[in-house]
Scaffold this active site. Structure first.
Site, short mmCIF file in Angstrom:
data_model
loop_
_atom_site.label_atom_id
_atom_site.label_comp_id
_atom_site.label_asym_id
_atom_site.label_seq_id
_atom_site.Cartn_x
_atom_site.Cartn_y
_atom_site.Cartn_z
CE LYS A 170 -0.32 -0.17 5.06
NZ LYS A 170 -1.16 -0.59 6.20
CE1 TYR A 174 13.33 31.62 4.89
CE2 TYR A 174 13.55 29.26 4.48
CZ TYR A 174 13.36 30.55 4.01
OH TYR A 174 13.22 30.78 2.67
C1 LIG Z 1 -0.39 -1.69 6.82
C2 LIG Z 1 -0.93 -2.97 7.32
C3 LIG Z 1 -0.09 -4.07 7.56
C4 LIG Z 1 1.42 -3.98 7.49
O1 LIG Z 1 1.88 -3.39 8.68
P1 LIG Z 1 3.45 -3.21 8.97
O2 LIG Z 1 3.51 -2.67 10.35
O3 LIG Z 1 3.96 -2.23 7.96
O4 LIG Z 1 4.05 -4.55 8.81
C5 LIG Z 1 -0.69 -5.27 7.90
N1 LIG Z 1 -2.03 -5.38 8.02
C6 LIG Z 1 -2.86 -4.34 7.84
C7 LIG Z 1 -4.32 -4.52 8.02
C8 LIG Z 1 -2.34 -3.10 7.49
O5 LIG Z 1 -3.17 -2.06 7.31
#
Ligand SMILES: *Cc1c(COP(=O)(O)O)cnc(C)c1O
Length: 355
Positions: free
Chosen positions: A35, A250
């Site tokens: 994702k 800044y």
């Molecule tokens: C993003 C996600 C993962 C992966 O989590 P990590 O901590 O990056 O391993 C697994 N399951 C679900 C439902 C997620 O949303």
């Protein structure tokens, strides 16, 4: 010549990290979570490097369709489920798997023509984000079981898998619900994969570990056997010499207490470097560790080169990656590796390398 910033993506590190996960959960299938543009690494690039995965997990239907069109035949799970009833038709057409996590998902499944679809029915075991409450979960599973051509996996997601005490209570809740069914199960994210073998079940869902960052605040990625995938590189593009009392950047946040040689690096928050990184955040220049000085600006940040007289204009800089774990930079900046990796901006060119 282009601006010297770039993000190198080590494809071999991605597949090596997948092997680390497999060795850690040898009896489970691996649903690689890609994702958020593969946590900032590029969806398709990551999918190809992780093609040995048993499945993939994404959020967006379009990403899933793209994977199918590129020839990926594994299960592809839509982690946030359908957003509209019509998404289920597309999911069936492309043989996608869908998380079912709320009441109207059940109704959308029931009113449609019977169609083959893999569903992951999600239990809310305390995260209180997505999923059926323990009291609603059995009804949800029963209603999906009543549909023809629907294959069911039971899932949940931990809110505190990175803490020793974070697994037992939600795991017990889930086991109590799932034990009524002889159905496959999926519980573990990266943290649970490393810390809680009792959660591995049929499908593990690693995300951050694949990208070589640690899910734990107190265990480093290298201690887990993970290799960094992304190295964010740039160069020193100017050098300034500050007299005592002079400031840089800044807000004049950094004030020289001794004569200070400052390198100006072509990387700023518009590249995805965290603006809230404080003075002292580690940066590698010519392979040597130094510190951020002054506020990060849109296109530049400054580092202390007082101890590195040999590093001047053109000196190579690593913001994170090889030699400087992203988790260390994130820790200094009060965030986590996940956020830094995901935040790299489209204007930063990505360059693939093998190892
Ligand atoms: C993003 C996600 C993962 C992966 O989590 P990590 O901590 O990056 O391993 C697994 N399951 C679900 C439902 C997620 O949303």
């Amino acid at each position: 010549m282009p601006r010297p910033i770039r993000a190198e993506i080590a494809l071999g590190a991605l597949s090596a990290n997948l092997e680390v996960v497999r060795n850690c959960a040898p009896r489970s299938k691996v649903l690689s979570v890609i994702k958020a543009n593969a946590y900032g690494h590029g969806l398709m690039r990551a999918a190809h490097a992780l093609r040995a995965s048993d499945g993939f997990a994404v959020l967006d239907l379009n990403d899933a369709v793209l994977l199918r069109e590129q020839g990926f035949k594994q299960p592809i799970l839509l982690l946030e489920g359908a957003f509209h009833a019509g998404d289920l038709n597309a999911a069936a057409a492309y043989s996608l798997s869908v998380v079912i996590h709320r009441g109207d998902h059940l109704r959308w499944m029931e009113v449609a023509d019977p169609r083959p679809l893999n569903v992951f029915v999600k239990a809310n075991t305390g995260m209180n984000r997505l999923g059926f409450s323990p009291s609603d979960f059995p009804d949800a599973v029963d209603r999906m079981s009543a549909l023809p051509n629907v294959e069911i996996t039971l899932m949940t997601h931990f809110s505190r898998a990175d803490e020793p005490a974070g697994i037992d209570a939600p795991l017990q809740t889930f086991e109590a619900l799932a034990s009524a069914y002889a159905l496959p199960r999926s519980l573990a994210n990266s943290a649970a994969i490393f810390s809680a073998p009792q959660t591995h079940a049929d499908w593990v869902r690693p995300g951050i570990a694949l990208y070589g960052s640690s899910p734990f605040a107190t265990r480093s990625a290298s201690a887990l056997g993970l290799k960094p995938v992304m190295t964010l590189r740039s160069e020193v593009i100017a050098v300034q010499t500050l007299a005592v009392g002079e400031t840089v950047g800044y807000g004049a946040r950094f004030r020289a207490e001794r004569p200070t040689r400052v390198g100006v690096v072509a990387c700023g928050y518009a590249d995805g470097y965290p603006r809230h990184a404080p003075d002292g955040t580690p940066v590698l220049v010519s392979g040597e560790r130094t510190r951020l000085v002054g506020r990060v600006s849109m296109d530049m940040l400054c580092v202390d080169l007082t101890g590195q007289p040999g590093s001047g204009i053109g000196a190579p800089v690593v913001l994170w990656g090889d030699g400087l774990p992203v988790d260390e930079v994130a820790g200094a900046a009060g965030t986590i590796g996940y956020e830094l990796l995901c935040a790299v901006m489209p204007r930063v060119p990505m360059v693939e390398r093998d190892a």
